[in-house]
Design a protein around this motif. Structure first.
Motif, mmCIF file in Angstrom:
data_model
loop_
_atom_site.group_PDB
_atom_site.id
_atom_site.type_symbol
_atom_site.label_atom_id
_atom_site.label_comp_id
_atom_site.label_asym_id
_atom_site.label_seq_id
_atom_site.Cartn_x
_atom_site.Cartn_y
_atom_site.Cartn_z
ATOM 1 N N LEU A 1 -24.742 -17.748 42.038
ATOM 2 C CA LEU A 1 -23.996 -17.543 40.794
ATOM 3 C C LEU A 1 -22.779 -18.459 40.717
ATOM 4 C CD1 LEU A 1 -24.190 -13.655 40.557
ATOM 5 C CD2 LEU A 1 -25.204 -15.277 38.951
ATOM 6 N N ALA A 2 -22.094 -18.630 41.842
ATOM 7 C CA ALA A 2 -20.914 -19.498 41.858
ATOM 8 C C ALA A 2 -21.294 -20.944 41.579
ATOM 9 C CB ALA A 2 -20.199 -19.378 43.198
ATOM 10 N N VAL A 3 -22.365 -21.403 42.212
ATOM 11 C CA VAL A 3 -22.789 -22.803 42.031
ATOM 12 C C VAL A 3 -23.220 -23.044 40.587
ATOM 13 C CG1 VAL A 3 -24.537 -24.505 42.673
ATOM 14 C CG2 VAL A 3 -23.431 -23.138 44.447
ATOM 15 N N VAL A 4 -24.090 -22.176 40.065
ATOM 16 C CA VAL A 4 -24.557 -22.348 38.686
ATOM 17 C C VAL A 4 -23.394 -22.192 37.712
ATOM 18 C CG1 VAL A 4 -26.110 -21.478 36.896
ATOM 19 C CG2 VAL A 4 -26.878 -21.571 39.273
ATOM 20 N N GLY A 5 -22.496 -21.244 37.993
ATOM 21 C CA GLY A 5 -21.344 -21.039 37.123
ATOM 22 C C GLY A 5 -20.453 -22.259 37.040
ATOM 23 N N VAL A 6 -20.223 -22.928 38.154
ATOM 24 C CA VAL A 6 -19.402 -24.145 38.156
ATOM 25 C C VAL A 6 -20.061 -25.231 37.321
ATOM 26 C CG1 VAL A 6 -18.593 -26.030 39.622
ATOM 27 C CG2 VAL A 6 -18.221 -23.676 40.340
ATOM 28 N N ILE B 1 -22.109 -24.760 34.787
ATOM 29 C CA ILE B 1 -21.978 -24.362 33.380
ATOM 30 C C ILE B 1 -20.584 -24.690 32.854
ATOM 31 C CG2 ILE B 1 -21.895 -22.380 31.818
ATOM 32 C CD1 ILE B 1 -24.098 -21.093 33.545
ATOM 33 N N LEU B 2 -19.550 -24.375 33.644
ATOM 34 C CA LEU B 2 -18.177 -24.637 33.209
ATOM 35 C C LEU B 2 -17.910 -26.122 33.000
ATOM 36 C CD1 LEU B 2 -16.121 -22.159 35.435
ATOM 37 C CD2 LEU B 2 -16.386 -22.073 32.954
ATOM 38 N N ASN B 3 -18.622 -26.965 33.733
ATOM 39 C CA ASN B 3 -18.401 -28.404 33.653
ATOM 40 C C ASN B 3 -19.562 -29.125 32.978
ATOM 41 O OD1 ASN B 3 -15.818 -28.909 35.459
ATOM 42 N ND2 ASN B 3 -17.066 -27.428 36.564
ATOM 43 N N ALA B 4 -20.333 -28.364 32.199
ATOM 44 C CA ALA B 4 -21.529 -28.940 31.572
ATOM 45 C C ALA B 4 -21.186 -30.135 30.685
ATOM 46 C CB ALA B 4 -22.256 -27.871 30.760
#
Length: 247
Positions: free
Chosen positions: A28-33, A35-38
């Motif tokens: 979740l942390a990796v995918v979330g990062v 997404i935030l920097n998409a």
């Protein structure tokens, strides 16, 4: 010299929760990062939807695993139960002061289950994970119209003449503009809590891992290996000893 004893501590339900949780939080942390920097990474709209979909499905595993842990706190062995993992109870603060005072002495106190300081860490992590679970489910509904709140959100924002169940993410032509803006205003504080509680959770996890390593070096007992084997090997008399030990 004290003899070594094996103590059964983490049952299978606790160990499965722990390692599934490690995998979920990491993913979740990796995918979330990402997404935030998409935007900076040049991820297109379709790619961002895919990333959010993956994030949500991992989140569902995370939520069900967390619910399992809450249930197991009523059903598991004595070291898995609420009374052993949360701070509080008769004599807790006295035990916490005693443990802290003894930690840097020549004879630190040993525990089979969580020591008094560790129980504070567990409580904080469970609180933060609960915040992540609740806010994540709300965001899944507002971003992708996923359960459990997605159907209600879709009914809220669908433009007249559009069936709510047909709504697609990032399709403004399907949304009532005023309703969508109201939904986004409702969503904003939830997203802020989700973001900053995730940062806090990661920081607490880093401190937790560091504390486990330091405690292992100071006290021994196989704290790390016990989350694989379910058993600790302790030289001395644990403060929470009971009859589930053997030579």
């Amino acid at each position: 010299m004290s003899e070594l004893k094996y103590y059964t501590v983490w049952d299978a339900g606790t160990r499965w929760f722990h390692w599934i949780n490690v995998l979920c939080v990491t993913a979740l942390a990796v995918v979330g990062v990402v997404i935030l920097n998409a935007g900076d990474l040049g991820v297109a709209k379709a790619g961002k939807i895919t990333l959010k979909t993956v994030h949500v499905w991992i989140g569902y595993v995370f939520v069900f695993n967390l619910l399992w842990r809450f249930l197991w706190a009523f059903l598991g062995n004595r070291y898995a139960r609420w009374s052993a993992i949360l701070p509080g109870g008769r004599g807790y603060f006295r035990a916490l002061r005693r443990y802290a005072a003894a930690f840097f002495s020549a004879q630190p106190e040993q525990y089979v289950g969580h020591n008094p300081l560790g129980r504070l860490s567990v409580a904080l992590m469970l609180l933060l994970m609960t915040a992540q679970a609740i806010t994540g489910l709300v965001l899944a509904g507002t971003d992708l119209f996923y359960p459990p709140f997605g159907q209600w959100v879709a009914q809220w924002v669908a433009t007249p003449g559009i069936a709510p169940e047909t709504l697609a993410p990032y399709a403004p032509e399907m949304y009532d503009a005023a309703a969508y803006e109201a939904m986004r205003a409702y969503r904003k504080p939830v997203a802020v809590v989700h973001l900053y509680s995730s940062y806090t959770l990661i920081a607490v996890i880093v401190l937790h891992v560091a504390a486990v390593i330091i405690t292992e070096l100071r006290e021994g007992g196989g704290i790390i290996s016990a989350m694989f084997s379910g058993r600790k090997v302790i030289n001395g008399h644990p403060m929470d000893d009971e009859s589930d030990s053997r030579d």
